[in-house]
Design an enzyme around this catalytic site. Structure first.
Site, PDB file in Angstrom:
ATOM      1  N   GLU A 195       0.800  -1.155  -0.111  1.00  0.00           N
ATOM      2  CA  GLU A 195       0.019  -0.068  -0.206  1.00  0.00           C
ATOM      3  C   GLU A 195       0.699   1.153   0.112  1.00  0.00           C
ATOM      4  O   GLU A 195       2.048   1.157   0.723  1.00  0.00           O
ATOM      5  CB  GLU A 195      -0.784  -0.092   1.261  1.00  0.00           C
ATOM      6  CG  GLU A 195      -2.075   1.015   1.473  1.00  0.00           C
ATOM      7  CD  GLU A 195      -2.954   1.310   0.230  1.00  0.00           C
ATOM      8  OE1 GLU A 195      -2.438   1.354  -0.923  1.00  0.00           O
ATOM      9  OE2 GLU A 195      -4.351   0.871   0.579  1.00  0.00           O
ATOM     10  N   ASP A 196       0.375   2.454  -0.745  1.00  0.00           N
ATOM     11  CA  ASP A 196       1.286   3.506  -0.401  1.00  0.00           C
ATOM     12  C   ASP A 196       1.154   4.249   0.649  1.00  0.00           C
ATOM     13  O   ASP A 196       2.042   4.797   1.299  1.00  0.00           O
ATOM     14  CB  ASP A 196       0.748   4.417  -1.724  1.00  0.00           C
ATOM     15  CG  ASP A 196      -0.673   4.731  -1.825  1.00  0.00           C
ATOM     16  OD1 ASP A 196      -1.496   4.224  -1.150  1.00  0.00           O
ATOM     17  OD2 ASP A 196      -1.237   5.612  -2.686  1.00  0.00           O
ATOM     18  N   PHE A 224      -0.992  16.271   3.615  1.00  0.00           N
ATOM     19  CA  PHE A 224      -1.343  15.747   2.473  1.00  0.00           C
ATOM     20  C   PHE A 224      -0.009  15.708   1.908  1.00  0.00           C
ATOM     21  O   PHE A 224       0.681  16.496   1.485  1.00  0.00           O
ATOM     22  CB  PHE A 224      -2.352  16.656   1.714  1.00  0.00           C
ATOM     23  CG  PHE A 224      -2.793  16.097   0.457  1.00  0.00           C
ATOM     24  CD1 PHE A 224      -3.790  14.824   0.537  1.00  0.00           C
ATOM     25  CD2 PHE A 224      -2.312  16.261  -0.846  1.00  0.00           C
ATOM     26  CE1 PHE A 224      -4.452  14.234  -0.594  1.00  0.00           C
ATOM     27  CE2 PHE A 224      -2.811  15.505  -1.829  1.00  0.00           C
ATOM     28  CZ  PHE A 224      -3.574  14.546  -1.906  1.00  0.00           C
ATOM     29  N   ASP A 246      -4.404   6.155   5.726  1.00  0.00           N
ATOM     30  CA  ASP A 246      -4.709   7.419   6.415  1.00  0.00           C
ATOM     31  C   ASP A 246      -5.936   7.232   7.254  1.00  0.00           C
ATOM     32  O   ASP A 246      -5.733   6.744   8.353  1.00  0.00           O
ATOM     33  CB  ASP A 246      -5.069   8.459   5.253  1.00  0.00           C
ATOM     34  CG  ASP A 246      -5.641   9.760   5.868  1.00  0.00           C
ATOM     35  OD1 ASP A 246      -5.672  10.030   6.976  1.00  0.00           O
ATOM     36  OD2 ASP A 246      -6.214  10.839   4.979  1.00  0.00           O
ATOM     37  N   ARG A 286       2.577  12.214  -9.458  1.00  0.00           N
ATOM     38  CA  ARG A 286       3.047  10.917  -9.099  1.00  0.00           C
ATOM     39  C   ARG A 286       4.477  10.602  -9.666  1.00  0.00           C
ATOM     40  O   ARG A 286       5.085   9.753  -8.789  1.00  0.00           O
ATOM     41  CB  ARG A 286       2.148   9.893  -9.860  1.00  0.00           C
ATOM     42  CG  ARG A 286       0.517  10.060  -9.590  1.00  0.00           C
ATOM     43  CD  ARG A 286       0.044   8.598 -10.229  1.00  0.00           C
ATOM     44  NE  ARG A 286      -1.672   8.833 -10.091  1.00  0.00           N
ATOM     45  CZ  ARG A 286      -2.453   8.505  -9.146  1.00  0.00           C
ATOM     46  NH1 ARG A 286      -1.925   7.923  -7.800  1.00  0.00           N
ATOM     47  NH2 ARG A 286      -3.425   8.637  -9.248  1.00  0.00           N
TER      48      ARG A 286
END
Ligand code: 5GP
Length: 185
Positions: free
Chosen positions: A103-104, A156, A107, A169
């Protein structure tokens, strides 16, 4: 505006070198933990995880398969909507396989919880999470990530696969975006 000009307006949070070192470390741990737990399948939830997964699999010194799922919870916003949509499912069966979700970022954990519940019903031999980034304060995951790259504050972040409105990205470092109005995308 060039990408390099855009990133100059952002705060660099984690450098390319630091990410690279951490992924080598994670790869070594996974190699040692899974040498007797094969077949191994790495699942990369698209799209944010594709760069992390690409680097992580090359840091794992074991035979493995890679598969992709596309889920979304964010759209173009900077906060989780709470709605998780499955756009693309896995290609192959994972029954009897040792599965790691690469997973990146975690949150709220909403996206991952939905994925985990879905994958558990397919009878993998084991199911674990490797998350490059985690915002530790607020998620309520049904399982704890076994491998974590970096814990970060509740800002963020973009880059290294993570986007802002689909852009950014393709940076090698990770940046935090405190003021999105500086970006012209
Ligand atoms: P969660 O469901 O854990 O709240 O969020 C999951 C997804 O939202 C992540 O896989 C990622 O795609 C996106 N996301 C969460 N936090 C961030 C962030 O700080 N930056 C970016 N670009 N995406 C994020």
């Amino acid at each position: 505006m060039k990408l390099s000009e855009a990133t100059q307006k952002l705060t660099r949070l984690i450098s390319e070198e630091t990410i690279h070192e951490k992924i080598l470390e994670l790869g070594k741990c996974i190699t040692s933990d899974y040498r007797d737990k094969l077949p191994l399948v790495i699942i990369a939830p698209l799209r944010g995880s594709f760069i992390f997964a690409a680097d992580l699999i090359r840091a794992i010194d074991l035979p493995l398969r890679v598969d992709f799922m596309e889920v979304s919870s964010y759209g173009n916003e900077m906060h989780s909507s709470g709605n998780v949509k499955i756009h693309k499912d896995l290609r192959d069966d994972i029954a009897g396989c040792h599965v790691i979700i690469a997973e990146d970022i975690i949150d709220t954990g909403l996206t991952l919880n939905t994925l985990l519940a879905m994958l558990q019903t397919r009878n993998p031999a084991s199911l674990e999470i490797a998350s490059l980034l985690i915002k530790p304060h607020k998620h309520a995951l049904s399982i704890k990530p076994k491998y974590v790259g970096f814990s970060i504050d509740d800002s963020f972040v973009v880059g290294y696969g993570l986007d802002y409105r689909g852009f950014l990205r393709n940076t090698s470092s990770i940046y935090s975006v405190s003021d999105p109005s500086v970006l012209e995308f």
